[in-house]
Design an enzyme around this catalytic site. Structure first.
Site, PDB file in Angstrom:
ATOM      1  N   GLY A  22       8.061  -4.230  -2.958  1.00 45.05           N
ATOM      2  CA  GLY A  22       8.953  -3.954  -2.319  1.00 45.05           C
ATOM      3  C   GLY A  22       8.737  -2.427  -2.239  1.00 45.05           C
ATOM      4  N   GLY A  61       8.036   1.529  -1.640  1.00 42.69           N
ATOM      5  CA  GLY A  61       7.725   3.484  -2.649  1.00 42.69           C
ATOM      6  C   GLY A  61       8.258   3.854  -3.345  1.00 42.69           C
ATOM      7  N   GLY A  92      11.518   2.573  -3.473  1.00 39.82           N
ATOM      8  CA  GLY A  92      12.564   1.589  -4.528  1.00 39.82           C
ATOM      9  C   GLY A  92      12.160   1.452  -5.696  1.00 39.82           C
ATOM     10  N   VAL A  93      10.625   1.030  -5.780  1.00 47.07           N
ATOM     11  CA  VAL A  93       9.879   0.294  -6.808  1.00 47.07           C
ATOM     12  C   VAL A  93       8.850   0.952  -7.633  1.00 47.07           C
ATOM     13  CG1 VAL A  93       8.633  -1.587  -6.004  1.00 47.07           C
ATOM     14  CG2 VAL A  93       9.979  -1.422  -7.888  1.00 47.07           C
ATOM     15  N   GLY A  94       7.835   1.759  -5.733  1.00 44.71           N
ATOM     16  CA  GLY A  94       6.631   2.232  -6.615  1.00 44.71           C
ATOM     17  C   GLY A  94       7.100   4.119  -7.302  1.00 44.71           C
ATOM     18  N   GLU A 152      -7.001   7.929  -4.469  1.00 42.54           N
ATOM     19  CA  GLU A 152      -7.721   7.351  -2.988  1.00 42.54           C
ATOM     20  C   GLU A 152      -6.976   7.433  -1.966  1.00 42.54           C
ATOM     21  OE1 GLU A 152     -11.648   6.596  -2.601  1.00 42.54           O
ATOM     22  OE2 GLU A 152     -11.361   6.378  -4.627  1.00 42.54           O
TER      23      GLU A 152
HETATM   24  P1  ADP Z   1       0.304   3.844   4.313  1.00 41.05           P
HETATM   25  O1  ADP Z   1       1.637   3.715   4.762  1.00 41.05           O
HETATM   26  O2  ADP Z   1      -0.983   3.788   4.594  1.00 41.05           O
HETATM   27  O3  ADP Z   1       0.274   2.359   3.352  1.00 41.05           O
HETATM   28  P2  ADP Z   1       1.167   5.564   1.983  1.00 41.05           P
HETATM   29  O4  ADP Z   1       0.833   6.125   1.079  1.00 41.05           O
HETATM   30  O5  ADP Z   1       2.440   5.023   2.200  1.00 41.05           O
HETATM   31  O6  ADP Z   1       0.634   4.793   2.833  1.00 41.05           O
HETATM   32  O7  ADP Z   1       1.579   4.031   1.321  1.00 41.05           O
HETATM   33  C1  ADP Z   1       0.648   3.307   0.112  1.00 41.05           C
HETATM   34  C2  ADP Z   1       1.028   2.723  -0.959  1.00 41.05           C
HETATM   35  O8  ADP Z   1       2.430   3.853  -1.725  1.00 41.05           O
HETATM   36  C3  ADP Z   1       2.341   1.724  -0.127  1.00 41.05           C
HETATM   37  O9  ADP Z   1       2.075   0.602  -1.236  1.00 41.05           O
HETATM   38  C4  ADP Z   1       3.654   2.066  -0.627  1.00 41.05           C
HETATM   39  O10 ADP Z   1       4.649   1.103  -0.693  1.00 41.05           O
HETATM   40  C5  ADP Z   1       3.000   3.109  -1.632  1.00 41.05           C
HETATM   41  N1  ADP Z   1       4.527   4.506  -1.494  1.00 41.05           N
HETATM   42  C6  ADP Z   1       5.009   4.792  -1.158  1.00 41.05           C
HETATM   43  N2  ADP Z   1       5.386   5.873  -1.301  1.00 41.05           N
HETATM   44  C7  ADP Z   1       5.753   5.666  -2.803  1.00 41.05           C
HETATM   45  C8  ADP Z   1       6.453   6.764  -3.675  1.00 41.05           C
HETATM   46  N3  ADP Z   1       7.232   7.811  -3.333  1.00 41.05           N
HETATM   47  N4  ADP Z   1       5.789   6.650  -5.387  1.00 41.05           N
HETATM   48  C9  ADP Z   1       4.640   5.387  -5.070  1.00 41.05           C
HETATM   49  N5  ADP Z   1       4.434   4.785  -4.393  1.00 41.05           N
HETATM   50  C10 ADP Z   1       4.835   4.305  -3.199  1.00 41.05           C
END
Ligand code: ADP
Length: 496
Positions: free
Chosen positions: A201, A203, A205-207, A245
């Site tokens: 999913g 970020g 929605g689920v992250g 990272e």
């Molecule tokens: P990129 O576009 O270079 O992958 P991102 O930092 O946008 O960089 O995304 C890295 C990871 O972080 C992806 O798996 C993304 O879905 C996740 N992600 C994005 N926003 C969030 C958030 N608010 N909370 C947790 N994970 C997130």
């Protein structure tokens, strides 16, 4: 067999509750590759609960027992190596040879090396009347990006599992299919239920639900600085350990005694690896002012070493190999695939336009669509000169095949000042005929990894950033340390 309608939770494929699906594209031809579920906060909670349930048993097993499980898991991954490489080429756009050797070879090596690293950890020791123990830190959430999708997953989950943590992985929504294969391998290797869970999913929605969950102990994140800040803030509300990272704007410093032709050609290559979508990309080439015009000429001709290709075209005959010491550093001649997505292409082209607008001079490439590539998210390998430190192309991470030449006054002091003139501190390189001089400069650069001359990447050395490139270290024994807690038990005097 996995099912792309499902998450992998508690040792089984759990059909996604919501009918929403995320589309995954092939960046080379923009075709739809498939779909993955858009996970929900409820599914995040289900995965955390499974990881919590599995923790006590997994953490209490001996290192030898866990090593055995990791070896089985590694063998099941190796059995899928060719399919993993093909999958990553399709979803990320990395040329097939690079996918086989680096995108898959490197993570296999990371998995392979875990039992050895675990044997190097001092699990218990006596300090006076105390027993000091190293223990698994708990439930880990791993959030990973798309550029080296399996490598970034391996760098987090392999050591976390090795030390006894249980894991919920949320892979990038742009390159999720390799994570399905990984979950399938875990299932075949009979990892105990709930030890590894994979939720698909976005970020938002689920992250973020995973990161904020009160039962999670550690969050390990790789991605952009913007998202890293959000993740860090969310995780800090429940005082979690966080490893970040993040990005880089890494300098490649050519000292005045170096072989200019070799260093500039290599410098161009080192900025183009994975089409520049590499957090350690050496995206600033620093040369003495008096050598700038010569460096421009060499750089302009070196882009010919990096033709654009259909990344799947070279699939035939390439076998994934386990990345090994026999494979020296990356060659200086290699082809480039497209960027990962339409958004990424637009972002990079926008940077190139801004560079031109701000007065930098194009030595090679530019924002135009490459001829012969009417479809796909391709960008020409692009080199700028006449740059100034205030330009966005010099200050910001572009994450595309764009190199900025920067001129310093010729002294080592001014080279160091310019190298450090960035909020980032992930990587750097120093080139000189005199390795002692290069080492002296390397020691003054504020970055997590610095390479001297043709030194190759070391997959067992600590990897991570200074300054705003993040904190925490991955790989080698440092990768295991990141998932360990330390406990001291004070023992009573004998006889009491
Ligand atoms: P990129 O576009 O270079 O992958 P991102 O930092 O946008 O960089 O995304 C890295 C990871 O972080 C992806 O798996 C993304 O879905 C996740 N992600 C994005 N926003 C969030 C958030 N608010 N909370 C947790 N994970 C997130």
């Amino acid at each position: 067999m996995y099912d792309r309608e499902s998450h992998y939770i508690g040792g089984r494929w759990v059909r996604a509750a919501k009918s929403d699906r995320l589309v995954v594209h092939n960046p080379a031809d923009e075709a739809v590759l498939g779909h993955v579920p858009a996970g929900t906060p409820d599914e995040a909670a289900l995965a955390v609960a499974a990881a919590v349930r599995a923790f006590d048993d997994w953490a209490s097993r001996s290192v030898a027992e866990r090593s055995e499980v990791i070896r089985r898991f590694t063998a099941c991954l190796k059995g899928r190596a060719a399919l993993l490489a093909k999958t990553i080429t399709e979803e990320v756009g990395s040329p097939a040879s690079f996918s086989a050797r680096v995108q898959v070879g490197l993570p296999l090596l990371t998995f392979d090396s875990q039992p050895t690293h675990a044997s190097e950890i001092v699990w218990h020791q006596r300090v006076g009347h105390s027993m000091v123990l190293r223990e698994a830190a708990g439930v880990v959430v791993a959030i990973t990006p798309w550029n080296y999708p399996l490598h970034q997953i391996a760098a987090k989950i392999a050591p976390a599992l090795m030390v006894g943590c249980t894991v919920i992985l949320k892979p990038s929504e742009l390159a999720p299919f390799n994570a399905y294969l990984l979950a399938e391998a875990a299932d075949e290797a009979e990892l105990p239920d709930g030890v590894l869970n994979v939720v698909f999913g976005t970020g938002a929605g689920v992250g973020s639900s995973l990161v904020a969950h009160p039962d999670v102990d550690v969050v390990s994140f790789t991605g952009s600085n913007e998202t890293g800040r959000i993740v860090s803030e969310l995780a800090s509300r429940s005082v979690k350990q966080v490893h970040l990272e993040l990005g880089g704007k890494s300098p490649n410093v050519v000292l005045d005694d170096a072989d200019l032709e070799q260093c500039v050609a290599e410098g161009v290559a080192r900025s183009m690896v994975n089409s520049g979508q590499t957090c350690t990309s050496l995206s600033r080439l620093l040369v003495p002012k008096r050598l700038l015009s010569q460096a421009e000429e060499i750089a302009a001709s070196a882009v010919a070493n990096h033709p654009l290709v259909d990344p799947s075209a070279e699939v035939e005959g390439i076998r994934p190999t386990v990345y090994s010491d026999k494979l020296a550093h990356l060659p200086t001649t290699f082809a480039l695939g497209p960027l990962v997505s339409a958004n990424q292409r637009e972002r990079v082209v926008d940077f190139i336009r801004r560079g031109v607008h701000d007065g930098a001079r194009l030595v090679a490439g530019g924002p135009q669509r490459p001829s012969g590539f009417d479809q796909g998210y391709y960008v020409l390998p692009t080199i700028f000169s006449n740059t100034t430190p205030d330009m966005s192309i010099v200050r910001e991470e572009i994450f595309g095949p764009v190199l900025c030449l920067q001129a310093y006054d010729g002294s080592d002091d001014s080279a160091v000042t310019m190298a450090n003139e960035t909020p980032y501190g992930l990587a750097a390189a120093v080139r000189s005929k005199d390795p002692e001089r290069a080492l002296a400069v390397a020691r003054r650069i504020r970055a997590g990894q610095v390479e001297i001359n043709q030194a190759r990447f070391n997959p067992f050395a600590p990897f991570g950033g200074f300054k705003q490139s993040g904190h925490g270290r991955e790989l080698g024994t440092w990768g295991l340390e990141a998932f360990l807690q330390t406990k001291s038990i004070q023992l009573p005097p004998s006889g009491s």
